[in-house]
Scaffold this active site. Sequence first.
Site, PDB file in Angstrom:
ATOM      1  N   CYS A 185       4.912  50.282  39.667  1.00 40.02           N
ATOM      2  CA  CYS A 185       5.845  50.546  38.560  1.00 40.02           C
ATOM      3  C   CYS A 185       5.148  51.111  37.328  1.00 40.02           C
ATOM      4  O   CYS A 185       5.794  51.703  36.465  1.00 40.02           O
ATOM      5  CB  CYS A 185       6.601  49.275  38.189  1.00 40.02           C
ATOM      6  SG  CYS A 185       7.628  48.627  39.532  1.00 40.02           S
ATOM      7  N   HIS A 198      10.073  50.022  31.285  1.00 40.91           N
ATOM      8  CA  HIS A 198      10.378  50.103  32.715  1.00 40.91           C
ATOM      9  C   HIS A 198      11.670  49.347  32.983  1.00 40.91           C
ATOM     10  O   HIS A 198      11.850  48.209  32.541  1.00 40.91           O
ATOM     11  CB  HIS A 198       9.222  49.509  33.518  1.00 40.91           C
ATOM     12  CG  HIS A 198       9.538  49.260  34.954  1.00 40.91           C
ATOM     13  ND1 HIS A 198      10.132  50.203  35.764  1.00 40.91           N
ATOM     14  CD2 HIS A 198       9.354  48.151  35.736  1.00 40.91           C
ATOM     15  CE1 HIS A 198      10.303  49.700  36.968  1.00 40.91           C
ATOM     16  NE2 HIS A 198       9.839  48.457  36.976  1.00 40.91           N
ATOM     17  N   ASN A 240      16.447  50.017  39.680  1.00 38.90           N
ATOM     18  CA  ASN A 240      14.999  50.018  39.500  1.00 38.90           C
ATOM     19  C   ASN A 240      14.366  50.967  40.514  1.00 38.90           C
ATOM     20  O   ASN A 240      14.360  50.682  41.709  1.00 38.90           O
ATOM     21  CB  ASN A 240      14.467  48.589  39.681  1.00 38.90           C
ATOM     22  CG  ASN A 240      12.965  48.480  39.527  1.00 38.90           C
ATOM     23  OD1 ASN A 240      12.252  49.475  39.476  1.00 38.90           O
ATOM     24  ND2 ASN A 240      12.470  47.254  39.467  1.00 38.90           N
TER      25      ASN A 240
END
Length: 326
Positions: free
Chosen positions: A115, A253, A283
């Site tokens: 990520c 994020h 996500n």
Amino acid sequence: MTVCSSRLAGFGHAVPDRRVENAEIEAQLGLETGWIERRTGIRCRRWAMPDETLSHLAASAADMALSDAGIERSDIALTLLATSTPDHLLPPTAPLLTHWLNLQNSGAADLAGACTGFLYALVLADGFVRAQGKPVLVVAANLLSRRINMAERASAVLFGDAAGAVVLAPSAKANSFQSQFITNGSHYDLIKVPAGGSARAYAPERDASEFLMTMQDGRAVFTEAVRIMSGASQNVLASAAMLPQAIDRFFPHQANIRIVDKVCETIGVPRAKAASTLETYGNSSAATIPLSLSLANLEQPLREGERLLFAAAGAGMTGGAVLMQV
């Protein structure tokens, strides 16, 4: 031109056409209506069709960013692709992008930073631009729907497919660029795909679920993600001698709405300044920040001098923050 810094010159994004609403997943997992949104903030995500590839999605986002930048493609000197789901384990996917995009003078490399991958790529790109005086294409893309284990609720409800891209170009202005990274390898196994690498190589007798993502302790992931994203953000702001209120836009994020809310609270950035694409796109790991950045620039174009803060954390555990000026 004397190169003093890098600048964000172009933005792009791409998502698959297929929309997957919460109701579809809740029915499949036997969850009550509204369960996913209450716990994650997600209402919908995009999943690629079987004939779509990571490289096609990444190329679409990259093409948009290159067109937006208005830079000759022959001038791009390096292409970095941050992804956890490349087309193949070997060869890397970035060279295929340069071929499709006609980037004849560009180097190409994949980065596996989970990520946080986009932030690692951004920092490397900034250093390259400053050292070489040439523009860099940075792409982050994932097809996480290919790694979801629908038998595991914790990960099945979160992930989507997306790509985002930016072009970093040389600038004669001394634009601020600060970064801070944090790693905690003691939590290496919190989020993982157990098999498929050299430690647990493919074997016909292995269960198919070993090649899918697993996240067995969501509470620990939450705690560590908040700690890393908040700590890195506070450190980078301190390095720049900047108060959180001075940030114009925050691009965290898009992991989970609770993580985003807690990070904003911890570092003191008003929630209204934080980008939010989680509700619509879910996500997509490293792609969430450049996706949010491109969408934000379309809605309200970035202005010269704006201060942007990026923060991420993910598998490894690894994370960081970048503070840069437009």
